[in-house]
Motif scaffolding. Sequence first.
Motif, PDB file in Angstrom:
ATOM      1  N   LEU A   1      27.370 -91.078  12.641  1.00  0.00           N
ATOM      2  CA  LEU A   1      28.560 -90.332  12.756  1.00  0.00           C
ATOM      3  C   LEU A   1      28.442 -89.023  12.653  1.00  0.00           C
ATOM      4  CD1 LEU A   1      31.011 -92.821  11.162  1.00  0.00           C
ATOM      5  CD2 LEU A   1      30.659 -92.721  13.586  1.00  0.00           C
ATOM      6  N   LEU A   2      27.647 -88.380  11.719  1.00  0.00           N
ATOM      7  CA  LEU A   2      27.511 -87.085  11.606  1.00  0.00           C
ATOM      8  C   LEU A   2      26.362 -86.288  12.560  1.00  0.00           C
ATOM      9  CD1 LEU A   2      27.097 -87.165   7.392  1.00  0.00           C
ATOM     10  CD2 LEU A   2      28.966 -86.535   8.749  1.00  0.00           C
ATOM     11  N   ARG A   3      25.447 -87.372  12.818  1.00  0.00           N
ATOM     12  CA  ARG A   3      24.227 -86.872  13.922  1.00  0.00           C
ATOM     13  C   ARG A   3      25.086 -86.650  15.193  1.00  0.00           C
ATOM     14  NH1 ARG A   3      20.377 -89.724  14.742  1.00  0.00           N
ATOM     15  NH2 ARG A   3      19.304 -88.281  15.944  1.00  0.00           N
ATOM     16  N   VAL A   4      25.944 -87.346  15.646  1.00  0.00           N
ATOM     17  CA  VAL A   4      26.583 -87.277  16.839  1.00  0.00           C
ATOM     18  C   VAL A   4      27.231 -86.291  17.377  1.00  0.00           C
ATOM     19  CG1 VAL A   4      28.990 -88.150  16.578  1.00  0.00           C
ATOM     20  CG2 VAL A   4      27.551 -88.859  18.582  1.00  0.00           C
ATOM     21  N   VAL A   5      27.576 -85.214  16.185  1.00  0.00           N
ATOM     22  CA  VAL A   5      27.973 -83.889  16.715  1.00  0.00           C
ATOM     23  C   VAL A   5      27.111 -82.987  17.615  1.00  0.00           C
ATOM     24  CG1 VAL A   5      27.363 -82.784  14.648  1.00  0.00           C
ATOM     25  CG2 VAL A   5      29.279 -82.017  15.883  1.00  0.00           C
ATOM     26  N   ILE A   6      25.914 -83.168  17.342  1.00  0.00           N
ATOM     27  CA  ILE A   6      25.024 -82.363  18.066  1.00  0.00           C
ATOM     28  C   ILE A   6      24.812 -82.715  19.347  1.00  0.00           C
ATOM     29  CG2 ILE A   6      22.676 -83.367  17.406  1.00  0.00           C
ATOM     30  CD1 ILE A   6      21.699 -80.306  17.031  1.00  0.00           C
ATOM     31  N   GLU A   7      24.895 -84.106  19.679  1.00  0.00           N
ATOM     32  CA  GLU A   7      24.845 -84.291  20.999  1.00  0.00           C
ATOM     33  C   GLU A   7      26.092 -84.127  21.869  1.00  0.00           C
ATOM     34  OE1 GLU A   7      22.362 -86.126  21.904  1.00  0.00           O
ATOM     35  OE2 GLU A   7      21.308 -86.611  20.186  1.00  0.00           O
ATOM     36  N   HIS A   8      27.149 -84.042  21.036  1.00  0.00           N
ATOM     37  CA  HIS A   8      28.437 -83.420  21.924  1.00  0.00           C
ATOM     38  C   HIS A   8      28.161 -81.970  22.220  1.00  0.00           C
ATOM     39  CE1 HIS A   8      30.427 -87.064  21.321  1.00  0.00           C
ATOM     40  NE2 HIS A   8      30.888 -87.097  20.207  1.00  0.00           N
ATOM     41  N   ALA A   9      27.498 -81.124  21.288  1.00  0.00           N
ATOM     42  CA  ALA A   9      27.451 -79.719  21.511  1.00  0.00           C
ATOM     43  C   ALA A   9      26.420 -79.591  22.470  1.00  0.00           C
ATOM     44  CB  ALA A   9      26.783 -79.245  20.170  1.00  0.00           C
ATOM     45  N   HIS A  10      25.361 -80.724  22.710  1.00  0.00           N
ATOM     46  CA  HIS A  10      24.428 -80.426  23.972  1.00  0.00           C
ATOM     47  C   HIS A  10      25.204 -80.822  25.027  1.00  0.00           C
ATOM     48  CE1 HIS A  10      20.686 -81.419  21.016  1.00  0.00           C
ATOM     49  NE2 HIS A  10      21.119 -79.865  21.038  1.00  0.00           N
ATOM     50  N   ARG A  11      26.382 -81.691  25.163  1.00  0.00           N
ATOM     51  CA  ARG A  11      26.859 -81.994  26.292  1.00  0.00           C
ATOM     52  C   ARG A  11      27.682 -80.768  26.720  1.00  0.00           C
ATOM     53  NH1 ARG A  11      28.044 -82.069  30.342  1.00  0.00           N
ATOM     54  NH2 ARG A  11      29.000 -83.784  31.821  1.00  0.00           N
ATOM     55  N   GLY A  12      28.293 -79.924  25.761  1.00  0.00           N
ATOM     56  CA  GLY A  12      28.938 -79.055  26.070  1.00  0.00           C
ATOM     57  C   GLY A  12      28.290 -77.848  26.502  1.00  0.00           C
ATOM     58  N   ILE A  13      26.911 -77.611  26.111  1.00  0.00           N
ATOM     59  CA  ILE A  13      25.981 -76.632  26.800  1.00  0.00           C
ATOM     60  C   ILE A  13      25.704 -76.726  28.119  1.00  0.00           C
ATOM     61  CG2 ILE A  13      23.577 -75.796  26.388  1.00  0.00           C
ATOM     62  CD1 ILE A  13      23.757 -76.073  23.600  1.00  0.00           C
ATOM     63  N   LYS A  14      25.638 -78.314  28.666  1.00  0.00           N
ATOM     64  CA  LYS A  14      25.062 -78.521  29.802  1.00  0.00           C
ATOM     65  C   LYS A  14      26.398 -78.578  30.867  1.00  0.00           C
ATOM     66  CE  LYS A  14      20.956 -81.228  28.410  1.00  0.00           C
ATOM     67  NZ  LYS A  14      20.139 -82.224  28.573  1.00  0.00           N
ATOM     68  N   ARG A  15      27.542 -78.177  30.416  1.00  0.00           N
ATOM     69  CA  ARG A  15      28.708 -77.892  31.270  1.00  0.00           C
ATOM     70  C   ARG A  15      28.039 -76.957  32.330  1.00  0.00           C
ATOM     71  NH1 ARG A  15      32.010 -78.114  26.615  1.00  0.00           N
ATOM     72  NH2 ARG A  15      33.350 -79.474  26.567  1.00  0.00           N
ATOM     73  N   LEU A  16      27.018 -76.104  31.997  1.00  0.00           N
ATOM     74  CA  LEU A  16      26.823 -75.011  33.128  1.00  0.00           C
ATOM     75  C   LEU A  16      25.551 -76.099  33.900  1.00  0.00           C
ATOM     76  CD1 LEU A  16      26.743 -72.033  33.784  1.00  0.00           C
ATOM     77  CD2 LEU A  16      24.939 -71.838  32.323  1.00  0.00           C
ATOM     78  N   ARG A  17      25.942 -75.839  35.150  1.00  0.00           N
ATOM     79  CA  ARG A  17      25.111 -76.663  36.270  1.00  0.00           C
ATOM     80  C   ARG A  17      23.748 -76.308  36.190  1.00  0.00           C
ATOM     81  NH1 ARG A  17      27.609 -80.060  40.042  1.00  0.00           N
ATOM     82  NH2 ARG A  17      25.589 -80.412  40.643  1.00  0.00           N
ATOM     83  N   MET A  18      23.363 -74.911  35.801  1.00  0.00           N
ATOM     84  CA  MET A  18      22.162 -74.358  35.892  1.00  0.00           C
ATOM     85  C   MET A  18      21.041 -75.028  34.531  1.00  0.00           C
ATOM     86  SD  MET A  18      22.413 -70.431  36.857  1.00  0.00           S
ATOM     87  CE  MET A  18      20.703 -70.174  36.856  1.00  0.00           C
ATOM     88  N   VAL A  19      21.848 -75.572  33.844  1.00  0.00           N
ATOM     89  CA  VAL A  19      21.204 -76.319  32.525  1.00  0.00           C
ATOM     90  C   VAL A  19      21.212 -77.875  32.803  1.00  0.00           C
ATOM     91  CG1 VAL A  19      21.293 -76.583  30.122  1.00  0.00           C
ATOM     92  CG2 VAL A  19      21.772 -74.532  31.037  1.00  0.00           C
ATOM     93  N   GLN A  20      22.287 -78.269  33.213  1.00  0.00           N
ATOM     94  CA  GLN A  20      22.433 -79.879  33.420  1.00  0.00           C
ATOM     95  C   GLN A  20      21.549 -80.376  34.695  1.00  0.00           C
ATOM     96  OE1 GLN A  20      26.283 -80.975  34.840  1.00  0.00           O
ATOM     97  NE2 GLN A  20      26.118 -83.367  34.568  1.00  0.00           N
ATOM     98  N   ASP A  21      21.406 -79.492  35.598  1.00  0.00           N
ATOM     99  CA  ASP A  21      20.412 -79.732  36.654  1.00  0.00           C
ATOM    100  C   ASP A  21      19.019 -79.268  36.388  1.00  0.00           C
ATOM    101  OD1 ASP A  21      22.420 -81.144  37.816  1.00  0.00           O
ATOM    102  OD2 ASP A  21      22.902 -79.437  39.139  1.00  0.00           O
ATOM    103  N   ARG A  22      18.192 -79.435  37.273  1.00  0.00           N
ATOM    104  CA  ARG A  22      16.776 -78.776  37.135  1.00  0.00           C
ATOM    105  C   ARG A  22      16.941 -77.143  37.564  1.00  0.00           C
ATOM    106  NH1 ARG A  22      12.222 -82.194  40.243  1.00  0.00           N
ATOM    107  NH2 ARG A  22      12.462 -84.124  39.033  1.00  0.00           N
ATOM    108  N   VAL A  23      16.208 -76.660  36.458  1.00  0.00           N
ATOM    109  CA  VAL A  23      16.330 -75.273  36.364  1.00  0.00           C
ATOM    110  C   VAL A  23      15.195 -74.636  37.471  1.00  0.00           C
ATOM    111  CG1 VAL A  23      16.013 -73.001  34.929  1.00  0.00           C
ATOM    112  CG2 VAL A  23      16.713 -75.098  33.930  1.00  0.00           C
ATOM    113  N   ARG A  24      15.709 -74.179  38.690  1.00  0.00           N
ATOM    114  CA  ARG A  24      14.947 -73.731  39.550  1.00  0.00           C
ATOM    115  C   ARG A  24      14.336 -72.236  39.723  1.00  0.00           C
ATOM    116  NH1 ARG A  24      14.407 -78.019  42.821  1.00  0.00           N
ATOM    117  NH2 ARG A  24      16.101 -79.430  42.824  1.00  0.00           N
TER     118      ARG A  24
END
Length: 209
Positions: A144-167
Amino acid sequence: MNYMLARWGLLPVRDGGKLAQRLVAHHEPVFAYDRVERGVPRNQDREAQAEEYSEKKAHRLKNMTLCDSTQYVHYLSPTEGGRCHDKRLADEYALGLPTGSVLCQGLGLLGHAPAGVLMEMPHKKPPRGELTFAQLLYNRLLSLLRVVIEHAHRGIKRLRMVQDRVRLRGEWRRDTVMVVARGLHDLHIRAPSAPTRPINSTPKSNKVY
């Protein structure tokens, strides 16, 4: 973009040795630490292929991140190839945290322990054995404490250049993309209109920028 992030005070700490100065007055010294990955196309250069290839997830780039319970990412390590193991990456870019801080991390960082910090890690299932009920309960509560960073990573990956392959090509460009993605995420966290969400909740939106 980096100029605007710096003007708004949203540039991350890139040197782990200076992190303690940023966090010395933090209201709640409990942090989560993990790596975030992104995919890249297969490089034509054989040396680059060897650095970026991860036996489990093909060609990747990695960064180590550290966030607090609000999902605000305080630290972003330099970008490395997928071949670099999480533990080696954490040791190469060592953290400095205020004495008495609590650091929650996964089993991929087993053996990583900054000085003066209380480490919280899940119990690993022993070979041909089982975890006790107390160990299973501890792992559940810690998740329950560690899941916070998974949510943070999901927030970072809102940017498609990070979510998809970086070309993009070039180490500087690829690293800058990650800095910008992290800055946009932290801007969203700090915005007065940003909805608050418990750290053990599931993100409700997959919206990308």
